[in-house]
Structure formats: C-alpha cells, structure tokens
Design an enzyme around this catalytic site. Sequence first.
Site, PDB file in Angstrom:
ATOM      1  N   SER A 104      50.846  31.935  -7.109  1.00 14.32           N
ATOM      2  CA  SER A 104      49.512  31.452  -6.766  1.00 14.32           C
ATOM      3  C   SER A 104      49.620  30.006  -6.330  1.00 14.32           C
ATOM      4  CB  SER A 104      48.581  31.486  -7.987  1.00 14.32           C
ATOM      5  OG  SER A 104      48.398  32.784  -8.474  1.00 14.32           O
ATOM      6  N   SER A 107      48.648  36.741  -5.557  1.00 16.31           N
ATOM      7  CA  SER A 107      48.473  35.296  -5.561  1.00 16.31           C
ATOM      8  C   SER A 107      47.008  34.941  -5.780  1.00 16.31           C
ATOM      9  CB  SER A 107      48.937  34.742  -4.205  1.00 16.31           C
ATOM     10  OG  SER A 107      49.294  33.386  -4.299  1.00 16.31           O
ATOM     11  N   ASP A 134      44.849  32.207  -4.845  1.00 15.82           N
ATOM     12  CA  ASP A 134      44.818  31.055  -3.940  1.00 15.82           C
ATOM     13  C   ASP A 134      43.391  30.537  -3.895  1.00 15.82           C
ATOM     14  OD1 ASP A 134      47.391  31.894  -3.624  1.00 15.82           O
ATOM     15  OD2 ASP A 134      47.184  32.527  -1.554  1.00 15.82           O
TER      16      ASP A 134
END
Lengths: 356, 356, 356, 356
Positions: free
Chosen positions: B238, B276, B278
């Site tokens: 991430s 991830s 983000d």
Amino acid sequence: MTRARLRDLGAAVGSLPPGPANAITDVSGVWVGHATVIRDTPRVARTGVTMVVPRENEVWEDYCFAGWFGFNGNGEMTGLPWLEESGMLGSPVALTNTHQVGLVRDALVRYSVEQGVVEGFILPVVAETWDGWLSDIDAFPLSEHDALAALAAAGSGPVPEGNVGGGTGMICHEFKGGIGTASRRCPAAGETWTVGVLVQANYGDRVDLRLDGLPLGRLAGYDRVPSPWPGGREEPGSIVAVVATDAPLLPVQCARLARRATVGLARAGGVGHNSSGDLFLAFATGNHLPAHRPRRGLEMLDHEQLNPLFAATAEAVEEAILNALCAAETMTGFRGRTAHALPPEAVSEAWARRPG
Amino acid sequence: MTRARLRDLGAAVGSLPPGPANAITDVSGVWVGHATVIRDTPRVARTGVTMVVPRENEVWEDYCFAGWFGFNGNGEMTGLPWLEESGMLGSPVALTNTHQVGLVRDALVRYSVEQGVVEGFILPVVAETWDGWLSDIDAFPLSEHDALAALAAAGSGPVPEGNVGGGTGMICHEFKGGIGTASRRCPAAGETWTVGVLVQANYGDRVDLRLDGLPLGRLAGYDRVPSPWPGGREEPGSIVAVVATDAPLLPVQCARLARRATVGLARAGGVGHNSSGDLFLAFATGNHLPAHRPRRGLEMLDHEQLNPLFAATAEAVEEAILNALCAAETMTGFRGRTAHALPPEAVSEAWARRPG
Amino acid sequence: MTRARLRDLGAAVGSLPPGPANAITDVSGVWVGHATVIRDTPRVARTGVTMVVPRENEVWEDYCFAGWFGFNGNGEMTGLPWLEESGMLGSPVALTNTHQVGLVRDALVRYSVEQGVVEGFILPVVAETWDGWLSDIDAFPLSEHDALAALAAAGSGPVPEGNVGGGTGMICHEFKGGIGTASRRCPAAGETWTVGVLVQANYGDRVDLRLDGLPLGRLAGYDRVPSPWPGGREEPGSIVAVVATDAPLLPVQCARLARRATVGLARAGGVGHNSSGDLFLAFATGNHLPAHRPRRGLEMLDHEQLNPLFAATAEAVEEAILNALCAAETMTGFRGRTAHALPPEAVSEAWARRPG
Amino acid sequence: MTRARLRDLGAAVGSLPPGPANAITDVSGVWVGHATVIRDTPRVARTGVTMVVPRENEVWEDYCFAGWFGFNGNGEMTGLPWLEESGMLGSPVALTNTHQVGLVRDALVRYSVEQGVVEGFILPVVAETWDGWLSDIDAFPLSEHDALAALAAAGSGPVPEGNVGGGTGMICHEFKGGIGTASRRCPAAGETWTVGVLVQANYGDRVDLRLDGLPLGRLAGYDRVPSPWPGGREEPGSIVAVVATDAPLLPVQCARLARRATVGLARAGGVGHNSSGDLFLAFATGNHLPAHRPRRGLEMLDHEQLNPLFAATAEAVEEAILNALCAAETMTGFRGRTAHALPPEAVSEAWARRPG
C-alpha cells in the site's frame, strides 16, 4: 432489558409481513451478540458492544456483497475503503461507543489472527454512536474482552433490544434509546426474500418522533416524561443501521438498500442533524463468495425486482427504531443523569388516534 | 536511519523548486513526529507510528480544510465519513501498521480527552500499511505510548525518512521502503505557495520502478539486489500519501490535490495493485477554522489558479517515494527475512543515462 | 487520416501483448464507428462523432456491467447517474465536441425509439472534448444525421485514428491529437482476456509528453514543430477514455479499471489540468445481461485476479494516447490556425535513446 | 394552471415559517420561468421546460456554490462532473422531459454563445422526468425555442405550479403532478436565512402519499379518483428537486442540504423506486463568485449552524410536493389517457383528522 416491542403494544408500521422473530436474525445465518457493560465503580459505565455476524461467523472466509451510505457523516465506520472498493464484507459488523471504535476494530483483527480465519490482514467494519451523557465515556470502559464476548454471544433467534450491547447508553428522540431490530418478508422474482435490520439509535429531537406518521413525540409530551436535556442543548447523536438480506444482490444493489434506510429514518422523525453520524451498511447473503476462488458463479436479481426490497428496508428501519424506543428502559447513569423510557401508554394512545 | 535523499545522489524529478527542507514541514506549521519500534525479543518488531501534525498541534481547535481520494481502497483510513461530510480535518494524521490502526486511533481520542482540546468527541484520521513481512505484526507490537510518543516528537524542519515511524518495516518496489517526504514551491494568484508531501511507501513491483521516467527498477536488476519475494508471490502493499499546502483551498480543492497524488505514484511506477491501500489525504492551512465560530471569513484561490499546485503535488509525491527508497537502509527482521536497500549507485547510473 | 501507429515507428510501451488489431475492437463484439465533419464553408468545421458500440449494437437489450471515474471533472459525460446506480451500460458510448453533447444524446434516444430497441426510455452515455481552436464550435456544426452516421458506420477490426470522428479537431500535448486506440491481452484465472481502450485525446502540455518514460515532448522541441499556442496560454483540453474488456467483471470492478486509466494518462504526461474533463468509462462484456430478466446467472473474476487487467488498462491507455498522436496529421482550421503533427522522426529518435 | 396551494386548503407541513411567496423565488435573486407546451396536433404534447435562474440570470459570470445528491439515479442531470469537481454552478438549472434533455442542454450552450456571457464553454445543468404517459414523448415535441422561452420568462415573485413548464405532463402518487415550490425562513448564526425549493414531481404510489404523516393517499381512495394505471403496472417516475438558499454555504454544505431533500421526499411518501430518477441539487447565493478572479474572499456558516437549514430543506421539499399535487389540474392527453387531480376535499378531510 426489553420491556416490549412495538407490536406488543398493538401498533405497527408498514404493510409487509415481518419474519418469525421480526429481527435481523430472520435472515438465515445472521447472528447477533451483545456484550453489555453496566457498572457504577470505579467510573460509571453504560456501554457495550453489539456484533452482527453474517453466515454463522463464516463471513471471514465466505464474504458477503455489501454497500453503504452515509446520510450524515459525523461518525465513524471503519473498513469503508475496502468495502467500497471490493463491494464485499469480510468480517462481522460491530457497533460500540465513539471513543473505542479502535479497540473493537483491533480486537476483531486479533480474533482473526488467533482463529486463523484469514490470510494476511482484514479491515473490519466497526461503527459507533456516542453514549457520553449516560456513560463516562472518557473512562474508556471497554476492553478487548468485551468485544470478543459480544462475538462469542452471537446467535440466531430473537434479539435483545433496548439497553443492550452497543446501545446500552444511547438516547433517541430524547427518550432512552439503544438497539432495535425488525424484519420484513417480501416477494421478488417469484420468491420470497427476507430483509432484516438492526439499529443502534441515538439521535433526534422528541418533537420530530413519528409513529406511522402520527406525531408520537409531541403526543408523548415533555410534561409526561422530561427530556434528558431540558435546556434544549443538542447533544451529539447518531444512528447506525445494518441491513441484511438473503436476496442475491450485487454490491451496487446493497448500496441501494442502504440508501433506503434514510426513508425509514425520515419516517420515524430523523432529519440528519449536523452532529449525527447516520451511517448505513447493507449486506446480502444470497451469493456465496468463498475467499481465493479465481472465478465464481453468481446470481443477481434484476434492478426491476428491487422495489419490494426497498419498501422492506424502509419499513424495517422505521420499526427497528421504534422497537429500540419501546424496549429501552429508563436508565440513570453518569453524573446521576436519567434518560426516561418512552411510555408504552403514549404509544397506545397515539395509535388509537390513527385516522385511517 | 536516513542514508541519502534523491538529490544527494545527483538526481531529481520535476521542474518546480523544493522548499528549504524539501519536506512536508516546509508548509508552515506542519510538524512531523516518528516513534520507531525495532526490537527482536520477545517477538520481532519493525514498526512504528508517524504523525503529521498541522498547525503546530493546534489543529484540534483550528481545523484545516481537507479532502481525500482512494485510488485503491484495500486499506484503512479512519475518520473519512466526517472528513468528507465536513471537508475538515480536526486531528493529526497518523500512519502505522495495519493491525493497530485502532490502537492509534483511540490513543488520539484519549489524548484529546486528557488535553481537553476538544468538546464532545473527535474522529481521528489514522491510516496504515502492512509491515508483516519484516515485523511480527500478529504480535501487535505497539502500545498507546508509541502513538503518543510520535505526537510528542513532532516538530518542524527536516524529517527523518526511510526506516522510521510507521514506515519502519515497509517494502517498496521490492526494495526497502518506508517514510519519504518532499515539497515544492509554486506560484499561483500572484503569490508563492508550498505543497508538501509525506508518504508511507509499501507497494509495487521492482520492474515498474521509474526515476523521472527512467526504468530504474529494471536497471537496478535482481542480480545486484535480490527481491524479498523471489518466488514472485505478491505481498500485500500500500501507499498512503499526505499532502499539505499553505494555499487557501476549499475542501473540493483539497480533494483535487489528493487525486493528483495518483500522478506522482504512477510516474514512480505504481499501478494500484489489488492488495494495495492507496489512500491520499490533502489538507490546506491557508484558512483558519477555529472551532465553534458561527460564521467565518475565508479565502479561496480560483480553480483556474490550481494547475501549479497540481503539478507540485504530482512532483512531490513522486520525489517523496524516491526519497523513501533512497533513505531506507537494508533491514533484516521477522523470520530472518531481509529487504535490501535500493543501491545508491543504481540511482546514479540510471541518472547518467538520461536521454534529454 | 492515419499516418502511422506507435509500433509502426518501432516503438512501444508496456510489456503485455496487444490483440490482433491493437484496438478496442479486439474485445469481441465491440464496434467503433466515426462520422468526420471537415468543411470550410459556410463556417469552418473540424469535428465529428465517434461511437463505441458494445455487443455488435445489441447493448440496448443486453446490457454491460460498467463503472466510471472522473479524474478531473471539467467535462460532460451524460448518463452517469444511472450508470453509477445500476452498474450497467445500456447504450453505445458516443464522443463528440463540447457544445453538441445534447444533440448526440437525443439522437441516440431517437434512434432507440425508431428502432424499438428499448421500452420506456434510455439514458445514453455521451462525452466530449473541446475542439474550438480548430473548429468553429460556436457554429454547432453537427446534425443528428452525423451521430447516426457514426453509429451506422460502426464495425469491428482496425479503427481509424487521429483526425477522425469526435477526435477530428483535437489537440494533445500541443501536437495534433484525436482518436487513438490500443489493446492488451492478459492472463487471469487461467484464461486470457482482452482489454481494449479508445481515447479522444485533447489535453496536455508538450513539455510533459512521455514515451515509455522518455521525455518525448522536450526532445521533439518547439523549434522543430511550433505549438498551436506559442504565447503559452492554456486552451481548454480534456481526455475521454473508454475501456472495454471481455472479462466477467462486476460494476465495482469496472470502476477499478476506469481508475487505472489515470495511470496510463500519467505515464503519457497527463496531470489533469483544471480545465480538463478527464472522464473514464469501463465496461465488461463477460456477463450477458438481457433486459427484463427477473434473475440472472453471472460470473465474476476474483478481485485477486485483476492485477493483469489493471496493468493492461494502464498500458493500453498509454499506447492509445501515443497512437492518437502518431496517427493525427497536421491540420489547419478555424481562423487559419494550424496544429502540427508529432513528427515521426521525433518518436524514432527518442526511442533510440532508451536507456535500458 | 394552479388550482390551489396546500395552505389555501387550510393545511400545512412543518414548523418553520415560509417566505413571502412560499416559493424558491423567496431566495433573493432566484427567478423561475416556464415554457408550457400543450397541443393535440399533429401529435399530442403535454410537456415543457422550467428554468430556475440564480442571481437574476447573472449566474453565468457570478457562480453559486452548489452540491448534489442522487437518492436514486434512474434519471439524467447533465453538468454533474464539473458541479462536483468545482462545487460551483455556472448556469440556470433546467427541468424538462426525459427525451429532450440534450436539446435543452445545447440550447443553454447556444444562449451563452449568443449572449457572450461565458468564455470558452459551459456545462449546463439540465434534469428531467418522464411524461410519456400523457405526452407523446417519442414525438420530441420541444424545440430550442421552448428552452429559451422558459429562460426569457423567468422572473421573481409567485411561481405558477402544477401543469406548467417541465411539470406539465407529470404524475405524482397516481394523481396529476408537476411543478411545486415552497420556502422556509430559519435562523442561524444570528441571522435569518431563506431556503427555497422547486420540484418537478412525477413519482410514487398513491398508497404511500402522506400529508404531515396522515395517510392522504389511502384516505383519498381509488374509488373517489381512479389511478392512471389501474392494472398496477408501474410507470417510470422521478422527482427532481432544486434547493436554493441565500446562506453563505460552501459546496460540501450545499451537498448536505441536497441530501436532506430525501427527508422531505420520504415524509411525503417517496421510497425511491427503481425506475425513479431522484436527483437533488442545492445551490447557495450567499457568496459571490465572479468568474476569473484569482483569489476571492468568502464567508461560511459553521456546520454547527446548519440544523435549521436542514429542517427548512426537508419541510420545503415536503410542502413543494404537496403544492404540486394541490395545484395540478386533471389532464387528459396522449391516447386519451387522464390523470386526475388530487381532490382538494381529500386534503381538507384528512387534515381535519389530525391527531394532535
């Protein structure tokens, strides 16, 4: 903790039939568990944790499609970025007090680690409302044990309402509030589906409270039962609603159900005050989503079939709020403050004046 | 913990000039503090907490306009419903490991209670990335003390990068990652503004890493420095980015800046992998928003003035990621695993091959 | 209208293989049609309409799951409320000039009425970019006939690029822009899927243009080919991207693909200027959704399988932009203004300087 | 076209006082104009255009902050990407029939060109509901002239309601519906503000219609006035609400008001049926936003001051819907179909049975 339910008092809202328990647990596999913390020493606690547990606690490895709606975002619900990105729910949904969302969230992580039910990590969904008027919230009264106790207590069947679990210290429409639940059965696409709702109700002005459109709050009066805040000062309030259904809905459709919780809230008298965290989550168990399957077969109801489920959601939210109010008993707590129960006779009297 | 910064190696990205510290702290009043937890017994910990603290820690009572963007939501950032509803940030922004977001979140609540800095309740913003490859994350290594230590350590000036704070155990583009920061100064509406960025970088494949468009990851090679996961198995990763500016931006404009973090990430080689989280948050200090003022005077830059700030955000995110990679040292941790530092000579060699 | 494609010049971006036509039409059943309007009298027109037509024009009655992302919303895309609410696309996607979105939108409604392909009503998806520098846009040069001509012209196979259809008068990175397309094939869940992209590219500063990270815009220089706006004044620009795939994706997953178009845009040099309408739509044909079926069987790829599709989307958007630039020929239009083509030798020269 | 307003019949909803015209035009500078198209040959038309025009038609160059909410997105509202990105409204808001949103949208563009009121381009806001039961919508009965006539007719003061403008052919709760308006005055931050609402009401089942909670729809009965669709077949319906206020609200706050329109809709009996486009837009005139000013001074009310404005929005939407129903006269149209007016005595009778 439960005094009565709305239907015990001869009243009801909506037109669809409830399920057998008139509770979110009427959705097959959905469990509810409470941990209720009431103590006066060393510091006053009127709080707790409620867990809504899909799929008999197999949700960690067999996800549910899910969606959410924030009617007014002055509250916390963890786990939203992944719920929105994936359209999936992979943990129980926990409800608790505002200050200890983090504790309950990490407790669910720890549980997943200890039980080995997930690989890598989870992003649990935990929501809250503020019980600091009746409970010394700044004492941070809950421990991880309470969170796990609520999960361990989870089961099917009738659900205790009112001053239980996360709803223990809550206040709704200036009466004692807390946990409420209701369900509806409705036809769509040739089958009968169940929509169940559980709310943690902690919002609203008395003057706005409605029962099937009747001005129950005004009829109940301030002379009969005084408000917790006679000076008219608004206290922080919120309502969290969890909507469950056994229909095979996609994530976008779960979000549509979540938005309809607003209708039930508005019917009961909610406006979405500035200080309110009115966050609604809906999940659907009709598709099984076992983890780590590269490809899955699914079903969906067509959008054109959803009107009955929309109506069911609105009705069940409306009735769940009223159930919370009917069930919750008068409570005295922090600093000797008292939140009074909605008088059952106020409900009966109002109901008797129905025009139609 | 810092080996070097990108510019120490003779390289740079973008065309706008950095601020004096080339750090988020170049935005006046923005502080950063780290608590770094590195120990081998009783269980291996390579983790920590980083706090980005607006307004010299007066943000609790003098809010900042803010907005956010989830490029890929496989992560947690608490506090989002109210941040989105109000467009305001009322707490420091904390970064930590995935399992203990809740602990840090509640620690900030407790701090607000003990300091008496807010009335009622707060909904703190805490984000995370997963450090469980180098750190025994299932040991839940952090305590509330660590969260508060990061806050107590917060200050202005140069910011330690790499293996510090929340970034201690992170891995980025298959090199050792962690905390990175950068800033840009840019003109708009006749004045010069500062945009600062801090990232906790824990994402990406080596093959995708870019330096000003140069294929740094491919040039650095797997032979020179082995990957932590030679089998090619993707580990959860991430990146969290915090963007700060002193420009008088409205909430919708902060959200616009947050979306531009995606450009910086993409330039550095990010694609937004499924696993991830983000999540990008931007806040603006250019308007003071003292709590409980019925009516406030404000300023705003016109949307037409924002292109330089958009460019600044993209550049600063790109450079902050590279700074994290340049700063982070090789680390050995949980189960004897090693994540290798990006070799500085790989940067210099790539830079020497610039075409233009 | 097509001079060359990027790969004709010996260059390429990304690592996944393109489909046979390296075009959005590589997704089975996806058609593209253009209507190009170039005339000098009575008023100068350099405009048109492009239609992306899923399911060989059966999309009216066999919907596609779809999602969208607005990286920067200074543009129009009709049909978004229902696309977001339902997760479905039920019409072709049309691209045209800014002033005549409404005309094209209503033309699709009229077509649906005349063909009897829908009951009740449709909410077509029409997007736009601004061609008013080369075309006398205030003359409203298009008629409904042009919209229907684009639809009638739709077919499979290679797609004309550059100065065609909706892209006729567009300018990109200060070179002549327009329509571009590309595709990628990628493995997921044991099968090979196709991701195709079509862009209408009308955005960006020359200095930012990149080719596989190479600073193509800077290398191409202003001396070799002058900019259309030498004074540096920014003209309104935008990019619309349509992403198609044959993978069985749900609506939330289509939205994930749409967000990845941002990565391709950023790689090519886009920042999302204030005046830019950067709107991306993705649809998936892998599930058939015939209208008015109460209940449907579906398939989905797991989220964990999507990384190759994310990479494919980013690569295809990046290459589609470059294809638009390579294909578009120098054009002179409104008020004698000229937008120059990207010189093919600039591409070759830059490519020859690749570092690795 | 107006028979009566709700208050003419002795009834009312809510507790806040209306403004002098009890109309959206009570917000200073907000104009409304209608163009009503009723003809039987060559094809039956019962349709039109309504324009809500902020700032006495100076909104093209002095924008309003704005926000929106889609309670159910089965409808069209153009201009949303920029409205959401910028938080600003830069054109009148037009309401019309579903098939001709595009025509009205482009007409506003053409007007802006001919009047020279904007540079470059505009992205007008045009919404719709479906009048195809009473009007031969497939004949596309409107011309650009009608759109401009509605704009030319715009003015302050009392607003014609019912079968006028965009509402001409609409049906609401199985009675004749159409345009309705209402306003409220409310205190906040030491001043009195006005909130005005205009709806184009075309949704709902009769059984759900409520008047201040009273089951007006059930009381009005199907025997007294037959439904347009006795077979129970649901026709496409929608409601668009435009909310205006003179308070100095930011875009996020406008969106908060827009969400409260849901409360008014729910009180009146709306559920948000699948086929309904329930799109709500709110704008605030309290800040002047002249175009192309690099930097602007603004004011904002604190979020804590907004509860009265939330209540005002809910009340005004509720009353605007009822005003539409009270005002609209019985209409016969396409294929000889008739939609009957809500009988005024049904309102009086229901009101007389109020319980409290």
